[in-house]
Design a protein around this motif. Structure first.
Motif, short mmCIF file in Angstrom:
data_model
loop_
_atom_site.label_atom_id
_atom_site.label_comp_id
_atom_site.label_asym_id
_atom_site.label_seq_id
_atom_site.Cartn_x
_atom_site.Cartn_y
_atom_site.Cartn_z
N SER A 288 -7.38 14.95 -3.22
CA SER A 288 -5.96 14.94 -2.31
C SER A 288 -5.78 14.67 -1.01
N TYR A 289 -5.08 13.56 -0.82
CA TYR A 289 -4.74 13.30 0.47
C TYR A 289 -3.64 14.14 1.01
N TYR A 290 -3.13 14.87 0.44
CA TYR A 290 -1.91 15.86 0.84
C TYR A 290 -2.84 17.06 1.48
N GLN A 291 -3.89 17.47 0.95
CA GLN A 291 -4.65 18.58 1.64
C GLN A 291 -5.44 18.05 2.89
N LYS B 69 -3.95 15.81 5.01
CA LYS B 69 -2.76 15.69 5.88
C LYS B 69 -2.43 17.27 6.30
N THR C 188 -0.91 7.45 -5.68
CA THR C 188 0.12 7.05 -5.40
C THR C 188 0.89 6.63 -4.31
N ASP D 101 2.86 7.84 -2.16
CA ASP D 101 3.16 8.99 -0.97
C ASP D 101 1.53 9.17 -0.47
N GLU D 102 0.54 8.86 -1.46
CA GLU D 102 -0.92 9.05 -0.97
C GLU D 102 -1.38 7.84 -0.14
N PHE E 31 -3.70 22.47 -3.32
CA PHE E 31 -2.50 21.36 -3.91
C PHE E 31 -2.75 21.23 -5.52
N ASN F 202 -1.08 18.34 -7.26
CA ASN F 202 -0.22 16.92 -6.72
C ASN F 202 0.12 17.21 -5.30
N ASP F 203 1.51 17.26 -4.89
CA ASP F 203 1.98 17.15 -3.60
C ASP F 203 2.49 18.69 -3.30
N CYS G 290 2.08 22.94 -2.94
CA CYS G 290 1.09 24.02 -2.60
C CYS G 290 1.80 25.29 -2.44
#
Length: 849
Positions: free
Chosen positions: A646-649, A651, A695, A697-698, A794, A796-797, A799
């Protein structure tokens, strides 16, 4: 009024116990006391008879088992003679019985009941004479005598275990092949008969005469003229007397070997085969970790005069499996059954104060009289000298071998502990100083605590204590009092980080005993050391279990604030070198399936890590204050079916760190910067892997981190662990521009106190061998730099919570440390079984009235 006694009779080899008629009038008059006596006697007689019946059945089954285990005659023509000969020898040995054994016939049915036994039936032929015989317990008051009868070994578990190993060797394929080869050049099976007969014989057909070995063990020739000069590199030559003893022993062994050959009519080839079989037996015992046959093997080795180094090493290893192996029992005494334990008595022919010699002592002395001493044999000699209270000679013996072999702590402990028990503080410090000078001797916590306890009980650390004379020549800065405790505790802190609760209580009791003027009451062995929080008054002896305020790091008992012990320049360099060494070996293993050779991989690992380290040191801009383990954060809580890297995590963590005033750098392996890659499923990839495609966004998050220069991509095929560890050690000299990145407690910005840069990771680093190379440095680095995190993972995007909890690095070190307070030194030692409890020690500098 008397009871009539009906004697037991024997009929046809079967014990018949007649039934006694009850006298009801007699029993009624006797009352319950006589009935209880009768019941006990009846039970005793039945237990005895049942035991003897069982023993007879076991002997019968053992004999049947031996006959069933004999190999069938599948040998070539003419070779069955040897097996017939072995069987006859075995039958003759197994049919012998001890004079004390009785023969009983087997009951007609498995559940046949024993005949009833009344107290009137118990005569000397039925009832045992003692409780030891009734329940087959060895009588400790009986002293075993040397015996060479077959019955002594027949009842010995050692000899039975010896036969269990011997028989497969004699009947194995290797021996059959040897028989075939011998038939062409010798008289055939007649060649092997005397060898097999002696190997299977439990009789001591030939005594062994090795007076030099006996004299060495009695202490006549274990001595050394060396001194405790650790700096001398001269090779000490054994005294001429020792050379004469060794020469005499070798001649005695040759004479013993010749007597053995003459007695059994063996030529040189037969003797060599006998020696080879004994060596094989010792090897099999070692492989099976079977100590039981050692006593038999050792006796036969001495009878034959064998001098085989490998066999002696095997026997030494086996005897070391038990702490104090004493196999000479049950009529199996060796020579050397007496040893004068008093160093003042020179009349070694007297047995007035004799004691047993352990088998390991005898084997070690035998070895050193023939071959070059090893650490194991030297340790045995030291133990023997200490048992004779010849401590200084044992110390000199180790000094002689210190420059010839790698002596360990275990070699010195018997002498060290003996000096402490004797309260000989001069000798304690002299030996301690010598041990510290050897690079191969590594002190553990228990040894340091024993040193401090022994000296504290003797009052050496009290204000105004008597000076210890040896400190003047050993390089100590002080000779007594609290400053001497400080010096020894500082040396302990270099090797030990914490102490167990038992050691804390030992130190308390020792200081209470050695300084009675402070009126501390010793604590019993079952009572815990209590926690004390009330402030101590001036000039009070403080030896207490305390808790440290986690928010300030302050000790409530002494008012001292614990400090963060940071890595010094040389410590950081040593840790870096350790990481580089590990990188060379680990990287090769990691890339062993790559096309590049191992030499190229080592060079690339060294070069790339060094380039990364120099890059951080020379880069311009704001220094990084946080290093983020990108793989650890990206996979956090993603071990579910649809989980992903997860790139969201990443960030999410970076944004929170920046909001706290930190400047993060993310370390990411090359693999995760690609548009697609394979991720593992389950713990450690236990459920396989699947393809993950980033994705839009990632990719945007990835590109933004790269554009802002907040990410370092680990080259393809390299382990990222070494990069984020090295990043935490980087000085960042140019970016820092001479400023100190350390954050003080209670700072105005609300930042975590401690050193910078910190490492953001939940990796427990259980697989990092650097922790084993330098445990103290690794722990200090870990407590200085590791910051753990916790947040809702997370999907996906998305949390479920925007909160993130960080567990900052320690702002005071959890390791033994000293801090000054009001002129005295206050020591705090973490207690290993707890997380927040310490032993606090403060010894006043002036003597109380």
């Amino acid at each position: 009024m008397t009871l009539s006694v009906v004697a037991a009779t024997e009929s046809g080899g079967k014990m018949v116990v007649p039934k006694l008629k009850k006298d009801s009038d007699l029993m009624a008059a006797a009352g319950p006391s006589l009935r209880r006596i009768k019941y006990c006697c009846l039970l005793r007689a039945r237990v005895t008879q049942q035991q003897r019946l069982t023993s007879a059945l076991v002997d019968d089954e053992h004999e049947k088992g031996r006959r069933l285990r004999r190999p069938r005659n599948r040998s070539p023509a003419g070779s069955n003679e040897i097996f017939d000969y072995n069987s006859k020898q075995q039958e003759r040995a197994s049919t012998r019985r001890s004079p004390r054994s009785l023969s009983f016939s087997r009951p007609s049915a498995p559940n046949a009941s024993l005949p009833r036994v009344d107290q009137a039936t118990m005569t000397d032929s039925v009832a045992p004479k003692s409780l030891f015989e009734t329940f087959n317990i060895p009588d400790p008051t009986m002293t075993p005598t040397a015996s060479t009868s077959c019955s002594a070994y027949e009842s010995s578990q050692s000899f039975r275990s010896y036969l269990d190993i011997l028989e497969p060797i004699l009947n194995g394929e290797s021996m059959s092949n040897r028989v075939k080869s011998l038939q062409e050049t010798t008289k055939g099976l007649e060649f092997l008969k005397p060898i097999f007969a002696w190997l299977k014989s439990p009789d001591l057909e030939l005594d062994y005469h090795l007076p030099s070995l006996k004299a060495v063990l009695r202490g006549l020739h274990i001595s050394s003229s060396s001194t405790m000069n650790a700096g001398s590199q001269q090779q000490q030559q054994p005294p001429p007397q020792q050379q004469l003893v060794k020469k005499a022993f070798r001649q005695e062994l040759l004479d013993q070997r010749q007597r053995f050959r003459d007695t059994h009519h063996l030529n040189q080839k037969q003797f060599e085969l006998t020696e080879a079989i004994l060596v094989t037996i010792a090897s099999q015992c070692t492989k099976q970790a079977n100590v039981e046959p050692v006593a038999v093997v050792w006796r036969k080795l001495k009878q034959a005069g064998v001098a085989h180094q490998g066999m002696l090493h095997a026997l030494l290893h086996l005897t070391s499996l038990s702490q104090r192996y004493q196999p000479y029992h049950n009529g199996m005494s060796s020579i050397l059954d007496v040893l004068d334990a008093s160093p003042r008595k020179q009349d070694l022919t007297s047995n007035a104060e004799a004691t047993k010699v352990d088998l390991v002592d005898e084997i070690a002395a035998y070895h050193d009289l023939l071959f070059k001493p090893t650490e194991q044999t030297v340790n045995v000699q030291v133990r023997l000298l200490v048992a004779q209270e010849r401590f200084h000679e044992a110390e000199q013996l180790l000094a002689t071998h210190a420059d010839k072999m790698e002596l360990r702590l275990r070699s010195f402990l018997p002498i060290f502990q003996s000096y402490l028990q004797q309260k000989d503080m001069d000798s304690v410090l002299r030996l301690y100083h010598f041990m510290q000078s050897l690079s191969t001797v590594h002190f553990d916590c228990d040894t340091y605590v024993s040193l401090l306890v022994g000296m504290a009980e003797h009052g050496c650390f009290a204000p105004g204590a008597l000076a210890i004379e040896s400190t003047k020549t050993l390089g100590f800065s002080v000779a007594r009092g609290p400053q001497l405790f400080d010096e020894l505790a500082a040396q302990m802190a270099m090797d030990v980080t914490e102490i167990p609760a038992g050691s804390a209580k030992r130190l308390y009791n020792a200081l209470a005993t050695g300084m009675p003027q402070y009126h501390l009451q010793p604590i019993t062995s079952f009572a815990p050391l209590p926690i004390v929080s009330e402030p101590a008054i001036a000039e009070e002896l403080v030896v207490n279990r305390v808790r440290i305020d986690p928010s300030s790091g302050q000790c409530l008992r002494t008012g001292v604030k614990l400090r963060l012990i940071r890595l010094e320049e040389d410590e950081s360099s040593r840790l870096k070198e350790g990481i580089m060494r590990l990188a060379r070996t680990t990287q090769v293993k990691f890339q062993e399936n790559w096309k590049e050779g191992k030499t190229q991989m080592k060079a690339r690992a060294d070069e790339d890590l060094e380039n990364f380290f120099q890059l951080l040191d020379k880069r311009e801009g704001d220094p990084f204050t946080c290093i983020v383990d990108g793989a650890n954060v990206g996979y956090y809580l993603q071990n579910f079916d649809d989980g992903r890297f997860s790139y969201y995590q990443i960030k999410f963590v970076v944004d929170h760190l920046e909001s706290l005033g930190e400047n993060p750098l993310v370390i990411i392996p090359f693999k995760y910067t690609q548009s697609y890659f394979y991720v593992t499923i389950g713990a450690g990839g236990s459920l396989g892997s699947r393809k993950q495609i980033l994705t839009k966004d990632e990719k945007a998050i990835r590109d933004e981190l790269v554009r802002a220069r907040k990410v370092f991509v680990v080259p393809r095929g390299f382990l990222d662990d070494f990069y984020w560890i090295l990043a935490s050690l980087s000085k960042q000299s140019k970016a820092r521009n001479g400023s100190d990145l350390f954050v003080q407690p209670d700072n105005a910005d609300g930042r975590w106190p401690g050193g910078r840069p910190v490492l953001i990771s939940n990796d427990q680093m259980r697989d990092h061998k650097i922790g084993m190379l330098e445990p103290r440095l690794f722990r200090r680095w870990y407590s200085n730099f590791i910051v753990n995190y916790n947040f809702a993972g997370f999907v996906n995007d998305a949390c479920t919570s925007e909160e993130i909890d960080f567990t900052p690095a320690d702002f005071y070190s959890r390791e033994i440390q000293a801090n000054a307070a009001a002129g005295a030194t206050v020591w705090h030692m973490p207690i290993s079984e707890t997380e927040d409890e310490w032993l606090c020690i403060r010894i006043p500098l002036t003597q109380t009235q």
